[in-house]
Design a protein around this motif. Structure first.
Motif, PDB file in Angstrom:
ATOM      1  N   MET A 134       0.827  -1.204   0.000  1.00  0.00           N
ATOM      2  CA  MET A 134       0.000   0.000   0.000  1.00  0.00           C
ATOM      3  C   MET A 134       0.862   1.256   0.000  1.00  0.00           C
ATOM      4  SD  MET A 134      -2.762  -1.364   2.825  1.00  0.00           S
ATOM      5  CE  MET A 134      -3.797   0.078   2.791  1.00  0.00           C
ATOM      6  N   ALA A 135       2.036   1.177   0.618  1.00  0.00           N
ATOM      7  CA  ALA A 135       2.989   2.280   0.624  1.00  0.00           C
ATOM      8  C   ALA A 135       4.361   1.721   0.953  1.00  0.00           C
ATOM      9  CB  ALA A 135       2.599   3.346   1.642  1.00  0.00           C
ATOM     10  N   ASP A 136       5.393   2.253   0.294  1.00  0.00           N
ATOM     11  CA  ASP A 136       6.769   1.811   0.528  1.00  0.00           C
ATOM     12  C   ASP A 136       7.658   3.051   0.421  1.00  0.00           C
ATOM     13  OD1 ASP A 136       9.015   0.333   0.940  1.00  0.00           O
ATOM     14  OD2 ASP A 136       8.780  -0.974  -0.807  1.00  0.00           O
ATOM     15  N   LEU A 137       8.105   3.532   1.571  1.00  0.00           N
ATOM     16  CA  LEU A 137       8.767   4.837   1.624  1.00  0.00           C
ATOM     17  C   LEU A 137      10.098   4.790   2.355  1.00  0.00           C
ATOM     18  CD1 LEU A 137       5.688   6.847   2.955  1.00  0.00           C
ATOM     19  CD2 LEU A 137       6.434   6.816   0.581  1.00  0.00           C
ATOM     20  N   TYR A 138      11.004   5.689   1.973  1.00  0.00           N
ATOM     21  CA  TYR A 138      12.202   5.976   2.741  1.00  0.00           C
ATOM     22  C   TYR A 138      12.018   7.364   3.358  1.00  0.00           C
ATOM     23  CZ  TYR A 138      14.728   2.020   0.753  1.00  0.00           C
ATOM     24  OH  TYR A 138      15.132   0.762   0.407  1.00  0.00           O
ATOM     25  N   ILE A 139      12.050   7.419   4.666  1.00  0.00           N
ATOM     26  CA  ILE A 139      11.864   8.691   5.355  1.00  0.00           C
ATOM     27  C   ILE A 139      13.233   9.214   5.773  1.00  0.00           C
ATOM     28  CG2 ILE A 139      10.821   9.805   7.367  1.00  0.00           C
ATOM     29  CD1 ILE A 139       8.535   7.883   7.140  1.00  0.00           C
ATOM     30  N   GLY A 140      13.571  10.390   5.273  1.00  0.00           N
ATOM     31  CA  GLY A 140      14.904  10.936   5.472  1.00  0.00           C
ATOM     32  C   GLY A 140      14.984  12.047   6.493  1.00  0.00           C
ATOM     33  N   TYR A 170      12.273  14.929   4.063  1.00  0.00           N
ATOM     34  CA  TYR A 170      12.561  14.423   2.728  1.00  0.00           C
ATOM     35  C   TYR A 170      12.104  12.963   2.637  1.00  0.00           C
ATOM     36  CZ  TYR A 170      15.276  18.640   2.086  1.00  0.00           C
ATOM     37  OH  TYR A 170      15.641  19.955   1.989  1.00  0.00           O
ATOM     38  N   ILE A 171      11.408  12.658   1.544  1.00  0.00           N
ATOM     39  CA  ILE A 171      10.795  11.347   1.334  1.00  0.00           C
ATOM     40  C   ILE A 171      11.164  10.826  -0.051  1.00  0.00           C
ATOM     41  CG2 ILE A 171       8.618  10.090   1.084  1.00  0.00           C
ATOM     42  CD1 ILE A 171       8.961  10.930   3.894  1.00  0.00           C
ATOM     43  N   ARG A 172      11.469   9.544  -0.114  1.00  0.00           N
ATOM     44  CA  ARG A 172      11.621   8.881  -1.413  1.00  0.00           C
ATOM     45  C   ARG A 172      10.765   7.625  -1.419  1.00  0.00           C
ATOM     46  NH1 ARG A 172      14.626   4.722  -3.654  1.00  0.00           N
ATOM     47  NH2 ARG A 172      15.834   4.402  -1.727  1.00  0.00           N
ATOM     48  N   THR A 173       9.966   7.474  -2.437  1.00  0.00           N
ATOM     49  CA  THR A 173       9.204   6.235  -2.564  1.00  0.00           C
ATOM     50  C   THR A 173      10.125   5.177  -3.159  1.00  0.00           C
ATOM     51  OG1 THR A 173       8.387   6.905  -4.743  1.00  0.00           O
ATOM     52  CG2 THR A 173       7.002   7.417  -2.843  1.00  0.00           C
ATOM     53  N   ALA A 174       9.980   3.933  -2.671  1.00  0.00           N
ATOM     54  CA  ALA A 174      10.851   2.844  -3.109  1.00  0.00           C
ATOM     55  C   ALA A 174      10.767   2.654  -4.618  1.00  0.00           C
ATOM     56  CB  ALA A 174      10.476   1.555  -2.387  1.00  0.00           C
ATOM     57  N   HIS A 175      11.892   2.255  -5.215  1.00  0.00           N
ATOM     58  CA  HIS A 175      11.997   1.938  -6.646  1.00  0.00           C
ATOM     59  C   HIS A 175      11.884   3.184  -7.524  1.00  0.00           C
ATOM     60  CE1 HIS A 175      11.538  -2.039  -5.002  1.00  0.00           C
ATOM     61  NE2 HIS A 175      10.286  -1.828  -4.668  1.00  0.00           N
ATOM     62  N   THR A 176      12.130   4.364  -6.945  1.00  0.00           N
ATOM     63  CA  THR A 176      12.180   5.599  -7.738  1.00  0.00           C
ATOM     64  C   THR A 176      13.417   6.390  -7.328  1.00  0.00           C
ATOM     65  OG1 THR A 176      10.896   6.926  -6.168  1.00  0.00           O
ATOM     66  CG2 THR A 176       9.657   5.721  -7.849  1.00  0.00           C
ATOM     67  N   ASN A 177      13.840   7.314  -8.200  1.00  0.00           N
ATOM     68  CA  ASN A 177      14.991   8.167  -7.909  1.00  0.00           C
ATOM     69  C   ASN A 177      14.602   9.485  -7.256  1.00  0.00           C
ATOM     70  OD1 ASN A 177      16.722   6.288  -9.011  1.00  0.00           O
ATOM     71  ND2 ASN A 177      16.869   7.302 -11.001  1.00  0.00           N
ATOM     72  N   LYS A 178      13.347   9.888  -7.410  1.00  0.00           N
ATOM     73  CA  LYS A 178      12.937  11.223  -6.991  1.00  0.00           C
ATOM     74  C   LYS A 178      12.829  11.350  -5.470  1.00  0.00           C
ATOM     75  CE  LYS A 178      10.409  12.330 -11.223  1.00  0.00           C
ATOM     76  NZ  LYS A 178       9.089  12.705 -11.807  1.00  0.00           N
ATOM     77  N   VAL A 179      13.343  12.468  -4.975  1.00  0.00           N
ATOM     78  CA  VAL A 179      13.257  12.801  -3.555  1.00  0.00           C
ATOM     79  C   VAL A 179      12.375  14.040  -3.427  1.00  0.00           C
ATOM     80  CG1 VAL A 179      14.525  13.415  -1.469  1.00  0.00           C
ATOM     81  CG2 VAL A 179      15.575  11.907  -3.169  1.00  0.00           C
ATOM     82  N   PHE A 180      11.348  13.928  -2.578  1.00  0.00           N
ATOM     83  CA  PHE A 180      10.421  15.036  -2.381  1.00  0.00           C
ATOM     84  C   PHE A 180      10.498  15.547  -0.947  1.00  0.00           C
ATOM     85  CE2 PHE A 180       8.556  12.541  -5.842  1.00  0.00           C
ATOM     86  CZ  PHE A 180       8.221  13.520  -6.760  1.00  0.00           C
ATOM     87  N   ALA A 181      10.132  16.790  -0.771  1.00  0.00           N
ATOM     88  CA  ALA A 181       9.967  17.350   0.571  1.00  0.00           C
ATOM     89  C   ALA A 181       8.475  17.391   0.868  1.00  0.00           C
ATOM     90  CB  ALA A 181      10.549  18.763   0.645  1.00  0.00           C
ATOM     91  N   VAL A 182       8.086  16.848   2.016  1.00  0.00           N
ATOM     92  CA  VAL A 182       6.692  16.902   2.446  1.00  0.00           C
ATOM     93  C   VAL A 182       6.626  17.658   3.766  1.00  0.00           C
ATOM     94  CG1 VAL A 182       6.119  14.726   1.307  1.00  0.00           C
ATOM     95  CG2 VAL A 182       6.794  14.715   3.705  1.00  0.00           C
TER      96      VAL A 182
END
Length: 325
Positions: A134-140, A170-182
């Protein structure tokens, strides 16, 4: 009468609208047009498993799972499970259910480390429902940004109270390169120890109409029994103070400890046995040493509670004088 526009006037109007559009486009934040509406989207009540992998040289995974509608936490080292704190689990799921990005921080894999969103620096949280992700995240890492106007005012008058700036993670969803700020500080939500996520209850007496008797067993001759007779609480035939008794019952109806003790004490010095009108009974054993109490409850046998302040111990183990004066 409706005024008719000629071709020249129509061209001028269209040109004006085009200029307005271009101005508005220029004022939009960078990457605004490329941002997804949300990074996550799921129904929290559908989740039945959460894996939290903390950054470390050796994998440190916290596994939470739902069993018969109740959340449990698995102790991988001991290969056993404990009751989890459902409120904390709900807080995690509700916070992460719909993350809206503020901006795109990076699209470069080589920059992951600087944002703490790779395997060795980020906290990975994997939320599943019925075997599906449902969600797979890296929390930075956390970031705080003060607006230029706030910084200028603060420089002019350091003592002036200002509205807070923007707090983001800073958040990155698994299997993607993009890093977003939430928006918000998400690190504290998931960077917790297993004990932080356990249910710390040691006593739950929500239906107090069934309470019938409290037997306090203490060292020496200080033991006594507080029991209900003809709807009045009494001690050895004397009527107990109604206000103090009501406060005692209210304080212990939903008791939680601060943490868990590692070892069971050799001897417990205090005991409280609670009898209910339906024959059910609960026993709480406690010992106080160096202002820290250890409490064991028969209602929650897996919870060897640690009470560093001794406040829970004080609420449970009252003396006779407390109820009579």
């Amino acid at each position: 009468m409706i005024r008719k526009f000629n071709s020249k006037q129509l061209l001028i109007l269209l040109g004006f609208l085009a200029v307005v559009y271009l101005i508005q486009l220029g004022l939009r934040p960078n990457n605004a047009g490329n941002l997804p509406l949300t990074l996550t989207s799921y129904m929290p009540e559908k989740a039945d498993k959460i894996e939290i992998v903390k950054p470390s040289k050796k994998a440190n995974t916290i596994t939470l799972f739902k069993e018969k509608g109740s959340w449990k936490i698995k102790d991988e080292a001991l290969n056993r499970s404990y009751q989890a704190d459902s409120n904390r689990i709900k807080s995690i799921l509700n916070t992460l259910k719909e993350l809206k990005p503020l901006r795109l921080a990076s699209n470069d894999k080589s920059k992951w480390g600087s944002f703490n969103v790779n395997d060795s620096t980020g906290t990975r949280i994997h939320i599943q429902g019925h075997g599906k992700t449902m969600a797979d995240l890296y929390i930075g890492r956390f970031s705080y940004t003060q607006s230029p106007q706030q910084a200028q005012l603060q420089q002019q008058n350091p003592y002036m109270q200002q509205n807070p700036g923007t707090m983001s993670t800073y958040i990155r969803t698994a299997h993607t390169n993009k890093v977003f700020a939430v928006e918000g500080f998400l690190g504290s939500l998931v960077n917790q120890n297993p004990d932080d996520l356990r249910d710390k209850s040691i006593l739950s007496l929500m239906d107090q109409t069934k309470l019938q008797q409290f037997a306090f067993s203490y060292p020496a001759d200080s033991s006594f029994i507080l029991k209900k007779e003809n709807n009045n609480w009494t001690i050895e035939g004397q009527t107990a103070d109604s206000t103090k008794t009501a406060r005692f019952l209210n304080q212990i109806k939903n008791l939680k400890v601060g943490g868990f003790a590692q070892e069971k004490p050799q001897v417990f010095t205090h005991q409280l046995k609670i009898m209910l009108s339906d024959g059910t009974h609960y026993t709480l054993d406690g010992v106080l040493k160096n202002d820290t109490a250890t409490i064991l409850s028969s209602q929650y046998p897996d919870h060897l509670g640690s009470d560093p302040s001794g406040k829970v111990f004080e609420k449970l183990f009252k003396n006779k004088v407390h109820f009579l004066n």
